[in-house]
Every structure is written in structure tokens, then in C-alpha cells.
Design a protein around this motif. Structure first.
Motif, PDB file in Angstrom:
ATOM      1  N   SER A 148      28.788  11.350   9.406  1.00  0.00           N
ATOM      2  CA  SER A 148      27.572  10.822  10.024  1.00  0.00           C
ATOM      3  C   SER A 148      26.336  11.618   9.618  1.00  0.00           C
ATOM      4  CB  SER A 148      27.731  10.825  11.547  1.00  0.00           C
ATOM      5  OG  SER A 148      27.950  12.146  12.028  1.00  0.00           O
ATOM      6  N   HIS A 149      26.465  12.940   9.502  1.00  0.00           N
ATOM      7  CA  HIS A 149      25.324  13.763   9.079  1.00  0.00           C
ATOM      8  C   HIS A 149      24.966  13.489   7.620  1.00  0.00           C
ATOM      9  CE1 HIS A 149      25.408  15.973  12.839  1.00  0.00           C
ATOM     10  NE2 HIS A 149      26.714  16.206  12.676  1.00  0.00           N
ATOM     11  N   CYS A 150      26.004  13.378   6.802  1.00  0.00           N
ATOM     12  CA  CYS A 150      25.736  13.092   5.395  1.00  0.00           C
ATOM     13  C   CYS A 150      25.164  11.682   5.216  1.00  0.00           C
ATOM     14  CB  CYS A 150      27.020  13.237   4.580  1.00  0.00           C
ATOM     15  SG  CYS A 150      27.612  14.946   4.463  1.00  0.00           S
ATOM     16  N   ARG A 151      25.663  10.741   6.015  1.00  0.00           N
ATOM     17  CA  ARG A 151      25.135   9.378   5.931  1.00  0.00           C
ATOM     18  C   ARG A 151      23.646   9.361   6.281  1.00  0.00           C
ATOM     19  NH1 ARG A 151      28.850   7.261   8.500  1.00  0.00           N
ATOM     20  NH2 ARG A 151      27.979   7.191  10.612  1.00  0.00           N
ATOM     21  N   ARG A 152      23.269  10.167   7.241  1.00  0.00           N
ATOM     22  CA  ARG A 152      21.850  10.263   7.594  1.00  0.00           C
ATOM     23  C   ARG A 152      21.045  10.846   6.443  1.00  0.00           C
ATOM     24  NH1 ARG A 152      19.362  13.983  12.498  1.00  0.00           N
ATOM     25  NH2 ARG A 152      17.204  13.270  12.306  1.00  0.00           N
ATOM     26  N   MET A 153      21.622  11.841   5.749  1.00  0.00           N
ATOM     27  CA  MET A 153      20.922  12.447   4.618  1.00  0.00           C
ATOM     28  C   MET A 153      20.769  11.451   3.484  1.00  0.00           C
ATOM     29  SD  MET A 153      19.457  15.249   3.880  1.00  0.00           S
ATOM     30  CE  MET A 153      18.454  15.554   2.425  1.00  0.00           C
ATOM     31  N   TRP A 154      21.792  10.653   3.208  1.00  0.00           N
ATOM     32  CA  TRP A 154      21.681   9.615   2.186  1.00  0.00           C
ATOM     33  C   TRP A 154      20.550   8.629   2.515  1.00  0.00           C
ATOM     34  CZ3 TRP A 154      23.675  10.122  -2.369  1.00  0.00           C
ATOM     35  CH2 TRP A 154      24.866  10.796  -2.565  1.00  0.00           C
ATOM     36  N   GLN A 155      20.442   8.279   3.774  1.00  0.00           N
ATOM     37  CA  GLN A 155      19.387   7.344   4.191  1.00  0.00           C
ATOM     38  C   GLN A 155      17.997   7.955   4.016  1.00  0.00           C
ATOM     39  OE1 GLN A 155      20.629   6.554   8.200  1.00  0.00           O
ATOM     40  NE2 GLN A 155      22.020   4.890   7.613  1.00  0.00           N
ATOM     41  N   LEU A 156      17.872   9.252   4.314  1.00  0.00           N
ATOM     42  CA  LEU A 156      16.572   9.916   4.131  1.00  0.00           C
ATOM     43  C   LEU A 156      16.203   9.982   2.649  1.00  0.00           C
ATOM     44  CD1 LEU A 156      16.813  12.846   6.720  1.00  0.00           C
ATOM     45  CD2 LEU A 156      15.502  10.724   6.919  1.00  0.00           C
ATOM     46  N   LEU A 157      17.187  10.250   1.820  1.00  0.00           N
ATOM     47  CA  LEU A 157      16.915  10.301   0.381  1.00  0.00           C
ATOM     48  C   LEU A 157      16.500   8.938  -0.154  1.00  0.00           C
ATOM     49  CD1 LEU A 157      19.863  12.604  -0.771  1.00  0.00           C
ATOM     50  CD2 LEU A 157      17.425  13.202  -0.688  1.00  0.00           C
ATOM     51  N   GLU A 158      17.172   7.884   0.305  1.00  0.00           N
ATOM     52  CA  GLU A 158      16.805   6.540  -0.146  1.00  0.00           C
ATOM     53  C   GLU A 158      15.426   6.141   0.377  1.00  0.00           C
ATOM     54  OE1 GLU A 158      18.535   1.955  -0.311  1.00  0.00           O
ATOM     55  OE2 GLU A 158      19.733   3.583   0.594  1.00  0.00           O
ATOM     56  N   LEU A 159      15.132   6.513   1.631  1.00  0.00           N
ATOM     57  CA  LEU A 159      13.814   6.204   2.179  1.00  0.00           C
ATOM     58  C   LEU A 159      12.725   6.913   1.379  1.00  0.00           C
ATOM     59  CD1 LEU A 159      12.002   4.928   4.338  1.00  0.00           C
ATOM     60  CD2 LEU A 159      12.482   6.906   5.803  1.00  0.00           C
ATOM     61  N   HIS A 160      12.989   8.174   1.004  1.00  0.00           N
ATOM     62  CA  HIS A 160      11.996   8.886   0.195  1.00  0.00           C
ATOM     63  C   HIS A 160      11.746   8.172  -1.125  1.00  0.00           C
ATOM     64  CE1 HIS A 160      10.024  11.949  -2.212  1.00  0.00           C
ATOM     65  NE2 HIS A 160      10.966  11.740  -3.124  1.00  0.00           N
ATOM     66  N   SER A 161      12.811   7.710  -1.763  1.00  0.00           N
ATOM     67  CA  SER A 161      12.646   7.052  -3.067  1.00  0.00           C
ATOM     68  C   SER A 161      11.781   5.801  -2.958  1.00  0.00           C
ATOM     69  CB  SER A 161      14.014   6.692  -3.645  1.00  0.00           C
ATOM     70  OG  SER A 161      14.618   5.652  -2.887  1.00  0.00           O
ATOM     71  N   ARG A 162      11.829   5.142  -1.839  1.00  0.00           N
ATOM     72  CA  ARG A 162      11.030   3.941  -1.653  1.00  0.00           C
ATOM     73  C   ARG A 162       9.576   4.263  -1.335  1.00  0.00           C
ATOM     74  NH1 ARG A 162      13.836  -0.774  -1.203  1.00  0.00           N
ATOM     75  NH2 ARG A 162      16.105  -0.567  -1.307  1.00  0.00           N
ATOM     76  N   LEU A 163       9.338   5.473  -0.886  1.00  0.00           N
ATOM     77  CA  LEU A 163       7.968   5.901  -0.609  1.00  0.00           C
ATOM     78  C   LEU A 163       7.355   6.669  -1.786  1.00  0.00           C
ATOM     79  CD1 LEU A 163       8.506   7.121   3.062  1.00  0.00           C
ATOM     80  CD2 LEU A 163       7.097   5.200   2.372  1.00  0.00           C
ATOM     81  N   CYS A 164       8.198   7.161  -2.665  1.00  0.00           N
ATOM     82  CA  CYS A 164       7.716   7.987  -3.775  1.00  0.00           C
ATOM     83  C   CYS A 164       7.027   7.118  -4.827  1.00  0.00           C
ATOM     84  CB  CYS A 164       8.896   8.745  -4.388  1.00  0.00           C
ATOM     85  SG  CYS A 164       8.400   9.872  -5.708  1.00  0.00           S
TER      86      CYS A 164
END
Length: 382
Positions: free
Chosen positions: A311-327
Motif C-alpha cells: 500500500s505504501h509503495c502503491r501510493r508512491m507509484w501514484q505520486l510519481l505518475e501524478l508528478h509526470s502529468r504535472l511536469c
């Protein structure tokens, strides 16, 4: 004029002087309330006494002594009040019409005002003369005076009655009755205040005698109040929901900011491989950095790092993907996997793509409401 209870529900500067003005003479008959306030434009006085002390004294004396009166006002229980037709006609268009149709002997005419007490009618007519009233009389007859001011079209008196009713007169026992009276007398401000009070204390007020009487005599009004309460509760839930959503969007924004800060500059003991850390570092200015630092450490050492494995890693994957969409520039971005997620978005379904677009849009919109852009140029180089 018929009785007041038979009213249909739907009806319901002195010249400038160069010489100084002499001080007013003392009032030997009555200690009038002399509280005055300047109007917003400085052109007049507001308060209980709307004329000068001397002029008020003379108007009150004219009313009290009844000098050369030509109208008799009949009230309940055989009461009579003597007045002047010119005064009544000038201050109330309704009374002017009644006087035009009134019959009498010689020059004296007779009109009738029934449905309220004799003393309330006397306070009302005295106000027509001097625009004055006694505080204790206003408290005692404020509801009667509100009705009289509406029936006889005296808006100045209506405003004063509404003001007094707002100043602590309303309570759970009488607010329903006053609400109905405000609707009948076309007093929108008073009806709004009563309406808000009823919705705020509906459980207590619905158990009062006034509510039971309204329920029997005006069931439609009761239904409207209950519907208003339901709508108000729904609006309150929506406000809470939007407030919670906005907090989440702001937290995501701060997490994105902290992620770029950690990957580009480093923070405390974590950061890029080419960053040297010293023991005495200044405190971090990013509120989300501490929690995100722990999440990154876990992500780096977790054996179930694959998406969906933790669950913690899944949250990190989501944050990384969200960043890519904002970058805006993945080529120079130092956040891991930024370019990979950019390329992955092309293969996603329209449903997932729309969901991410809505999230990004809400984050950006929420931060603009807060008064700041998303990432400033010196905080994000990608």
C-alpha cells in the motif's frame, strides 16, 4: 376602516443660517430619548428622535393638547383619539384616503382603527406627529406597531419595529408567529432573520405551540420550512465535502513540491547521489517533506515494490505518475521515472486518462484559488 385582523394575507434640511443655532429649550413634559447618529452622507440624523428637540416638543404638545383637532379616531373598547387631518394625511397615504371618504359633522370627521389596543393606536398616531416613541411603549406594542406601519404605509416606523425585533426580542417561542407576521407585513429582512433562526433551531422550535398552530393553519408554510431545512443540510454537506477535497488537493500539491525538492536539491539525509549532506543543515521549508522522505525510504528498500504489492509503495507509484502529468519537461526532470510515466500515458484507457486529467485540473485550480501558481520557476526546473 375595517378591523386589522381582516387584512388579506397578500397585502400583507433646515435652511442654512449664518448665525449660530441657539441651544434647544428644555422639555418640561417628557424626557425624550435624545440618542442621535449621523447618516452615512452626513445629511440627516437617525435614531429615536428624528427632528430637533424643540420641534419635537411642539409636535408632541400639539398631539397631547389636541389644539384645534378636526378628526376623531375611534379605537377598540370605545376609545377615541383626537388628531389633525392635515398631519394624518401628510404622513400616511392610507389615512389620507380614509379621511377623504370619512363622514362627520361640520369640519370634524371620524375614522376607525380596530384590531389593536387603544394604547398602541395612540403610540402610532403620536409617531405620525413627531417621529418619536418611548422605549417601554415600543417594547410593549412593537408587534401592533409593525402591523399598523404596514397597513397605513409608514415605512419609517416599520424599519424601527424591525430593528427592535432583531435586538433580542426573538426567541424559540415566538419566532414562528413573528415569521408569519413578517411575511404578512412584507418585512423581508425580518422574515429572513426568522427563517434562519428556525432552520438553526428546528428541533426545539418544532416542539413549540406556535409551530403546532402554524401546522394546522398554514400546512404549506410548514412544508416549505422543512424543505428549506433539507436543502440547507444538503448545502452544508456539499460545503464540507468541497472543503475536504480542497485540503486533499493542497496536500497533493505540497507533496509534488516536496518530491521535486528531494530529488533535485536533497533534504536533510536524503536526495540525489551527487548531493553532499552536512550535519548542520537549515530546517526544511516544505511541510510535506518529512512524511514524503519516509515514504521514499520505504519505497527504496521495500521488496514488494511492484505496483499493487504494498500500500505504501502503491501510493508512491501514484505520486510519481501524478508528478509526470504535472511536469512540463521530462528530459531535464530529476524525479525518477518521470519520462517513463509520460510515455505510459499514451497507452492508458480513456477512462483512466480522464480521471487523471480531472485530478490535475482540480489541483491546479485549488492552488490558484490559494493565490499562488503551481511550481515557480526556481522551485522546478523541469
Amino acid at each position: 376602516m375595517g378591523k386589522l385582523e381582516n387584512i388579506p394575507e397578500n397585502s400583507l434640511k433646515f435652511s442654512e443660517q449664518r448665525s449660530p443655532v441657539p441651544p434647544p429649550l428644555p422639555d418640561p413634559l417628557r424626557a425624550s430619548n435624545k440618542k442621535k447618529r449621523s447618516g452615512k452622507d452626513g445629511s440627516g440624523l437617525r435614531g429615536y428622535n428624528l427632528a430637533s428637540t424643540r420641534a419635537t416638543y411642539m409636535w408632541d404638545r400639539l398631539f397631547d393638547e389636541g389644539y384645534r383637532t378636526d378628526v376623531t379616531v375611534n379605537t377598540d373598547n370605545g376609545g377615541s383619539i383626537f388628531a389633525h387631518a392635515s398631519i394624518l394625511g401628510m404622513t400616511s397615504p392610507v389615512l389620507r384616503g380614509m379621511l377623504t371618504q370619512a363622514k362627520g359633522r361640520g369640519r370634524r370627521r371620524t375614522i376607525s382603527i380596530h384590531g389593536v389596543s387603544h394604547d398602541a393606536v395612540r403610540v402610532f398616531i403620536r409617531f405620525l406627529y413627531s417621529a418619536c416613541y418611548e422605549e417601554d411603549e415600543m417594547k410593549e406594542f412593537v408587534l401592533h406597531l409593525l402591523v399598523l406601519s404596514h397597513v397605513f404605509a409608514v415605512p419609517q416606523l416599520k424599519q424601527i419595529c424591525v430593528w427592535h425585533l432583531e435586538q433580542g426580542f426573538l426567541n424559540a417561542e415566538n419566532v414562528v408567529d413573528i415569521f408569519q407576521l413578517a411575511l404578512l407585513c412584507d418585512a423581508p429582512r425580518l422574515s429572513l432573520i426568522c427563517h434562519r433562526m428556525i432552520l438553526k433551531n428546528l428541533k426545539e422550535i418544532s416542539a413549540t405551540e406556535g409551530w403546532e398552530v402554524m401546522k394546522k393553519s398554514h400546512p404549506v408554510l410548514e412544508k416549505q420550512l422543512l424543505e428549506s431545512k433539507i436543502n440547507e443540510d444538503n448545502r452544508q454537506k456539499q460545503r464540507i465535502k468541497k472543503s475536504n477535497e480542497r485540503k486533499i488537493y493542497l496536500q497533493l500539491y505540497e507533496a509534488m513540491e516536496a518530491l521535486v525538492h528531494i530529488c533535485r536539491d536533497g533534504c536533510r539525509t536524503i536526495g540525489p547521489h551527487d548531493k553532499e549532506f552536512s550535519e548542520n543543515q537549515p530546517p526544511c521549508n516544505y511541510s510535506a517533506c518529512k512524511g514524503l522522505e519516509l515514504l521514499v525510504r520505504h519505497f527504496a528498500s521495500c521488496k514488494l515494490r511492484i505496483p499493487g504489492g504494498c500500500s505504501h509503495c502503491r501510493r508512491m507509484w501514484q505520486l510519481l505518475e501524478l508528478h509526470s502529468r504535472l511536469c512540463s519537461d521530462s528530459d531535464t526532470c530529476r524525479v525518477p521515472l518521470c519520462r517513463n510515466f509520460k510515455e505510459r500515458t499514451v497507452k492508458q484507457s480513456k477512462k483512466d486518462e480522464m480521471r487523471w486529467r480531472i485530478l490535475v485540473k482540480n489541483i491546479l485550480r485549488t492552488k490558484r484559488i490559494g493565490g499562488s501558481p503551481f511550481f515557480s520557476s526556481d522551485a522546478l526546473t523541469c
